[in-house]
Each structure stands twice: as C-alpha cells, then as structure tokens.
Design an enzyme around this catalytic site. Structure first.
Site, PDB file in Angstrom:
ATOM      1  N   HIS A 272       0.848  -1.188   0.000  1.00  0.00           N
ATOM      2  CA  HIS A 272       0.000   0.000   0.000  1.00  0.00           C
ATOM      3  C   HIS A 272       0.880   1.233   0.000  1.00  0.00           C
ATOM      4  O   HIS A 272       1.932   1.250   0.627  1.00  0.00           O
ATOM      5  CB  HIS A 272      -0.899   0.020   1.248  1.00  0.00           C
ATOM      6  CG  HIS A 272      -2.062   0.942   1.102  1.00  0.00           C
ATOM      7  ND1 HIS A 272      -1.956   2.287   1.330  1.00  0.00           N
ATOM      8  CD2 HIS A 272      -3.337   0.719   0.734  1.00  0.00           C
ATOM      9  CE1 HIS A 272      -3.134   2.855   1.109  1.00  0.00           C
ATOM     10  NE2 HIS A 272      -3.989   1.932   0.741  1.00  0.00           N
ATOM     11  N   ASP A 329      -7.966  -5.226  -0.388  1.00  0.00           N
ATOM     12  CA  ASP A 329      -8.414  -6.104  -1.485  1.00  0.00           C
ATOM     13  C   ASP A 329      -8.046  -7.562  -1.279  1.00  0.00           C
ATOM     14  O   ASP A 329      -8.477  -8.427  -2.046  1.00  0.00           O
ATOM     15  CB  ASP A 329      -7.788  -5.617  -2.798  1.00  0.00           C
ATOM     16  CG  ASP A 329      -8.332  -4.247  -3.173  1.00  0.00           C
ATOM     17  OD1 ASP A 329      -7.534  -3.363  -3.546  1.00  0.00           O
ATOM     18  OD2 ASP A 329      -9.556  -4.061  -3.051  1.00  0.00           O
TER      19      ASP A 329
HETATM   20  C1  SDX Z   1      -6.118   0.012  -3.120  1.00  0.00           C
HETATM   21  O1  SDX Z   1      -4.357   4.535  -2.163  1.00  0.00           O
HETATM   22  C2  SDX Z   1      -5.268   3.898  -1.581  1.00  0.00           C
HETATM   23  O2  SDX Z   1      -5.677   4.197  -0.463  1.00  0.00           O
HETATM   24  C3  SDX Z   1      -5.838   2.734  -2.360  1.00  0.00           C
HETATM   25  C4  SDX Z   1      -6.876   1.896  -1.622  1.00  0.00           C
HETATM   26  C5  SDX Z   1      -8.144   2.680  -1.382  1.00  0.00           C
HETATM   27  O3  SDX Z   1      -8.870   2.340  -0.420  1.00  0.00           O
HETATM   28  O4  SDX Z   1      -8.472   3.569  -2.193  1.00  0.00           O
HETATM   29  O5  SDX Z   1      -6.359   1.498  -0.376  1.00  0.00           O
HETATM   30  C6  SDX Z   1      -7.272   0.652  -2.414  1.00  0.00           C
HETATM   31  O6  SDX Z   1      -5.876   0.338  -4.250  1.00  0.00           O
HETATM   32  C7  SDX Z   1      -5.255  -0.988  -2.368  1.00  0.00           C
HETATM   33  C8  SDX Z   1      -4.031  -1.462  -3.215  1.00  0.00           C
HETATM   34  C9  SDX Z   1      -4.498  -2.565  -4.186  1.00  0.00           C
HETATM   35  N1  SDX Z   1      -3.396  -2.915  -5.114  1.00  0.00           N
HETATM   36  C10 SDX Z   1      -2.770  -4.103  -5.026  1.00  0.00           C
HETATM   37  O7  SDX Z   1      -2.944  -4.916  -4.139  1.00  0.00           O
HETATM   38  C11 SDX Z   1      -1.753  -4.352  -6.164  1.00  0.00           C
HETATM   39  C12 SDX Z   1      -0.448  -4.888  -5.578  1.00  0.00           C
HETATM   40  N2  SDX Z   1       0.195  -3.788  -4.819  1.00  0.00           N
HETATM   41  C13 SDX Z   1       1.121  -2.962  -5.480  1.00  0.00           C
HETATM   42  O8  SDX Z   1       1.182  -2.930  -6.840  1.00  0.00           O
HETATM   43  C14 SDX Z   1       1.632  -1.754  -4.708  1.00  0.00           C
HETATM   44  O9  SDX Z   1       1.906  -2.176  -3.436  1.00  0.00           O
HETATM   45  C15 SDX Z   1       0.745  -0.534  -4.665  1.00  0.00           C
HETATM   46  C16 SDX Z   1       0.296  -0.134  -6.011  1.00  0.00           C
HETATM   47  C17 SDX Z   1      -0.432  -0.795  -3.791  1.00  0.00           C
HETATM   48  C18 SDX Z   1       1.561   0.600  -4.022  1.00  0.00           C
HETATM   49  O10 SDX Z   1       2.557   0.928  -4.924  1.00  0.00           O
HETATM   50  P1  SDX Z   1       3.720   1.980  -4.540  1.00  0.00           P
HETATM   51  O11 SDX Z   1       3.389   2.689  -3.271  1.00  0.00           O
HETATM   52  O12 SDX Z   1       3.978   2.794  -5.766  1.00  0.00           O
HETATM   53  O13 SDX Z   1       4.929   1.055  -4.187  1.00  0.00           O
HETATM   54  P2  SDX Z   1       5.949   0.471  -5.232  1.00  0.00           P
HETATM   55  O14 SDX Z   1       5.199  -0.137  -6.393  1.00  0.00           O
HETATM   56  O15 SDX Z   1       6.969   1.500  -5.527  1.00  0.00           O
HETATM   57  O16 SDX Z   1       6.587  -0.730  -4.396  1.00  0.00           O
HETATM   58  C19 SDX Z   1       7.630  -0.474  -3.447  1.00  0.00           C
HETATM   59  C20 SDX Z   1       8.475  -1.753  -3.456  1.00  0.00           C
HETATM   60  C21 SDX Z   1       8.948  -2.134  -4.866  1.00  0.00           C
HETATM   61  O17 SDX Z   1      10.139  -2.913  -4.712  1.00  0.00           O
HETATM   62  P3  SDX Z   1      11.593  -2.152  -4.890  1.00  0.00           P
HETATM   63  O18 SDX Z   1      11.527  -1.411  -6.212  1.00  0.00           O
HETATM   64  O19 SDX Z   1      11.684  -1.228  -3.711  1.00  0.00           O
HETATM   65  O20 SDX Z   1      12.581  -3.281  -4.873  1.00  0.00           O
HETATM   66  O21 SDX Z   1       7.678  -2.863  -3.004  1.00  0.00           O
HETATM   67  C22 SDX Z   1       7.534  -3.802  -4.068  1.00  0.00           C
HETATM   68  C23 SDX Z   1       7.888  -3.072  -5.361  1.00  0.00           C
HETATM   69  O22 SDX Z   1       8.372  -3.995  -6.317  1.00  0.00           O
HETATM   70  N3  SDX Z   1       6.130  -4.206  -4.055  1.00  0.00           N
HETATM   71  C24 SDX Z   1       5.699  -5.468  -4.226  1.00  0.00           C
HETATM   72  C25 SDX Z   1       4.303  -5.399  -4.071  1.00  0.00           C
HETATM   73  N4  SDX Z   1       3.930  -4.134  -3.805  1.00  0.00           N
HETATM   74  C26 SDX Z   1       5.067  -3.403  -3.798  1.00  0.00           C
HETATM   75  N5  SDX Z   1       6.369  -6.615  -4.514  1.00  0.00           N
HETATM   76  C27 SDX Z   1       5.592  -7.740  -4.629  1.00  0.00           C
HETATM   77  N6  SDX Z   1       4.223  -7.746  -4.484  1.00  0.00           N
HETATM   78  C28 SDX Z   1       3.570  -6.602  -4.205  1.00  0.00           C
HETATM   79  N7  SDX Z   1       2.227  -6.615  -4.061  1.00  0.00           N
END
Ligand code: SDX
Length: 392
Positions: A272, A329
């Site tokens: 998140h 989710d």
């Molecule tokens: C919602 O914003 C909100 O409040 C949203 C929400 C709402 O109520 O409106 O809460 C609802 O959208 C919840 C999120 C649902 N999405 C998912 O579950 C999809 C999987 N999650 C990710 O794609 C990610 O965690 C996000 C999109 C939720 C957040 O992305 P960020 O903040 O841009 O973080 P990032 O992608 O830069 O990740 C940081 C690190 C990265 O690794 P490094 O580059 O540091 O090595 O964490 C890793 C990412 O690769 N990472 C994951 C991961 N999520 C982040 N690695 C594996 N699996 C994951 N799910």
C-alpha cells in the site's frame, strides 16, 4: 519561468488538498471517517449511516436517516431509455466499463445537474439521484451478464437490502433477505466508503475541479478504480489465488515469484502507498471471512491459501523490509464470492462502496472553491527547430 518545479512521480510526497473527511495514519494503521474509528463504524453503523456521515459531516439520528432513506427511495428507478444502453453491450463486456459509461450517461438525463453554479439544494438533489441509482445500475449490469430479467427496486427495503434484492431476487419467487448477507454487505461497503486522496478520489477531484458535473467526475473515478493496482486488485487477488490453488497451493513458490525483479508477477492484495503496517480494513475483513463463511456453511479452499500466502509473505524479509502487508483487497473477494457475486463484479462492488467517499470529496472541493487542477512539468524534449513542409 522563474521558480523551481519539483517533480514528484505518483505524488508520493505531495499533498493535494486539506480535507475534513477521512483521517488515516499509515504507520499506525489507523483509519477514521469524520473522526470515528473504522472498527467502530464497521460494528455499530449501517452503510447508509456512513454515507450520510461522510457527505454531511455528522452521524444521522433515527429521523434523519429515515428521511434520507425516503429521499433516496424516490429516485431508485433509472430512465427506461437506459435499458437500450445495457442492451448495446456485448455479453462479456467488463462491468467496470459499463458502469463508467452508464454513470456518465446519467448526466444526459439530468441537464440541470450540468449547471456549474447549482445551489446547495440542487447539488443535494444530484447527490441523492446518484446514490439512489448506482445500486440499480450495478444490479442490472449483473442481471444482464446472467441473462436474467431486471428486478425493480422495492422502496420498502433499506438501501443495502434493496441492492441485494435487485441483484439476487427473481421474478419467479420471493427473495428471502438473509441477515447474514445483509450484515456482511453493510460491513464491506462501510470498509470501502472513503480513503482520503487515493488514485480514484484524486481523479474525481481533478475532473470536478474543472466544474465538470458530479456524474462525469464519478465516472472518471470509476475508470481509475478499474486498474489492477487500485480497486481492480480485488478481482486480481481471487484470480491469483485460483492460479495458486490449481498449481497445487505451493505458496512459497509464488512468494519467491513475487520477489523476482525479472518477473512482473506481484502478490495482488499486498502492499500500500500509505499503510506501512496492517491495513485496518484487511484485519476486519479477514476476521469477517471466517465468521461469514462459517455462518453460510461455505468452505472455500482459497481462504486457506490466502491465509498461508499471507503468513509466508509476512515471514519473508523482502516483504517485511518493504513493509508490505495485506490491503483491503486481499480478503474482500473471498466474502464477495461467498455472497454469490462473480469475480468480474468485485471491482464494481468496490465502486458502490466508494461512491459516498467520492461524492463527499467532490462536494468538499466545490464548497472550498478549490482552483482547477493544473500541475506543471519539467520539459525534457527537443529544443526549438524549424519545420520543413512535407513537399520538401
Ligand atoms: C487500493 O491509495 C489507496 O488508499 C488505495 C486503496 C483505497 O482504499 O483507495 O487502499 C485501495 O488500491 C489498495 C491497493 C491494491 N493494489 C494491489 O494490491 C496491487 C499490488 N500492490 C502494489 O502494486 C503496490 O503495493 C501498490 C500499487 C499498492 C503501491 O505501490 P507503490 O506505493 O507505488 O509502491 P511500489 O510499487 O513503488 O513498491 C515499493 C516496493 C517495490 O520494490 P523495490 O523497487 O523497492 O525493490 O515494493 C515492491 C515493489 O516492487 N512491491 C511489491 C508489491 N507491492 C510493492 N512486490 C511484490 N508484491 C507486491 N504486491
């Protein structure tokens, strides 16, 4: 131009507004609507009470919620001409694409809602219409996908019961309202109702900031929510859990896959932007899963896989170091499925829950007379050059 432009991709460190609606603390995993902790609202209020609270700022008393319900019930029907829109969609078209188009199309039936300088009463009328018609539209999208006849709302039912009736009711027999299902639906919708300046809410605000009407602004929010990185994750989680189940349920293998930088696979429902601790909503939904599936007598194998996947990830330094926890989710789809919804409808249900949040934020932005959203950029393209006519 003078002055330094700082780029902040994804607005990770940018505050876009001041808001009095929702407070969340990502470090502590705290979420409150208008000051009330989400844990208390999930236990003690109905979704319609939370809708009222978010939009008008105070919790309604018994008389106010009844008046609110009555006002909504006057507008639950959609114009019969809208049936032509439903008939126009190919049978497998995604419900989110339909919902975004149908909600925007509502504006064509209410030209008065397009007036940028509506007074408070006209704004409230438009809000009531959208709140009233959204469940009807969502349930008719479902009925159309099943090839079943549409069910018309029954105005003696409360907001959530009416939605369940138009969704799962049939013309051929009486629909038994199951309190377990009503309670579960209220809880899930409450937990999705608002979440400060997330991607879809920011979209609603920026579209509304051009004085575009409420229907078009919410339609844009629906489009943003559709993405698998946002609301679309609840559908992607169940699809992921099904793949893991069919693959023999080896969660450690999939946790490794999610860590790989060469593999685009991510653990959907994990991580998140703000929560660097457990998403409080995920905690409540996880607990509700056991309770609801038990009461409905459902043993869903993916629930066990979800729990094992969560455990494996939270014991892995890759996830712990990046503070990746289950989000709203991760477990919600397991309940939606137990209630009888198909996977493609999950994100539409997220939109139904988030509707009051989008409306409250759009209303607050208008009341605060916030300026049109128009960020700047740092230009990195070609320098000035002369153009040659194509003949040359
Ligand atoms: C919602 O914003 C909100 O409040 C949203 C929400 C709402 O109520 O409106 O809460 C609802 O959208 C919840 C999120 C649902 N999405 C998912 O579950 C999809 C999987 N999650 C990710 O794609 C990610 O965690 C996000 C999109 C939720 C957040 O992305 P960020 O903040 O841009 O973080 P990032 O992608 O830069 O990740 C940081 C690190 C990265 O690794 P490094 O580059 O540091 O090595 O964490 C890793 C990412 O690769 N990472 C994951 C991961 N999520 C982040 N690695 C594996 N699996 C994951 N799910």
């Amino acid at each position: 131009e003078s002055g330094l432009i700082t780029i902040d991709p994804g607005y990770k460190n940018t505050g876009s507004t001041q808001s009095a609606i929702t407070f969340l603390d990502g470090e502590k995993g705290v979420l409150r609507y208008r000051g009330y902790p989400i844990e208390q609202l999930a236990e003690k209020s109905s979704f319609l009470e939370v809708v009222y609270l978010l939009i008008y700022g105070e919790a309604p008393n018994r008389q106010e919620i009844q008046q609110f319900q009555d006002k909504i019930n006057h507008h639950t029907l959609i114009h019969e001409d809208m049936k032509k829109f439903f008939d126009g969609y190919p049978s497998k078209s995604h419900p989110m694409g339909q919902l975004a188009a149908l909600v925007c199309s509502l504006s064509t039936f209410y030209p008065e809602s397009l007036e940028p300088d509506m007074n408070e009463e006209e704004v409230d009328q438009t809000i009531i219409k959208l709140l009233a018609k959204m469940p009807t539209i969502v349930s008719w999208i479902y009925k159309k996908s099943m090839g079943h006849p549409y069910m018309y709302p029954k105005n003696k039912l409360d907001y959530v019961s009416n939605f369940l009736y138009t969704t799962f009711g049939h013309r051929t027999e009486e629909y038994e309202i199951d309190p377990v299902v009503v309670n579960a639906m209220n809880k899930l919708l409450i937990l999705h109702a608002d979440h400060e300046q997330n991607c879809s809410t920011s979209t609603v605000r920026i579209v509304g900031s051009s004085n575009s009407n409420l229907f078009a602004s919410v339609s844009a929010g629906i489009a943003a929510l559709w993405g698998p990185l946002h609301g679309g994750a609840n559908q992607a989680v169940i699809e992921m859990l099904e793949v893991i189940r069919k693959d023999g349920g080896d969660v450690d293998k999939w946790v490794e896959k999610a860590k790989s930088k060469t593999d685009s696979f991510r653990l959907m429902g994990f991580g998140h932007r703000v929560y660097k601790n457990f998403d409080p909503r995920a905690k409540i939904i996880k607990k509700a899963c056991d309770d609801i599936l038990d009461k409905l007598g459902i043993d869903d194998p993916v629930l066990d896989i979800a729990k094992r996947l969560e455990k494996a990830a939270l014991e892995d330094s890759y996830f712990v170091d990046r503070k990746l926890y289950p989000n709203v989710d991760f477990y919600s789809g397991i309940i939606y499925r137990a209630l009888g919804f198909p996977t493609e409808m999950f994100t539409v249900l997220f939109a139904l829950g988030r509707l009051p949040g989008w409306i409250a934020q759009w209303k607050e932005m208008r009341e605060n007379k916030e300026p049109i959203g128009r960020p700047r950029q740092v230009y990195v393209g070609s320098g000035a050059r002369d153009f040659k006519e194509i003949s040359e």
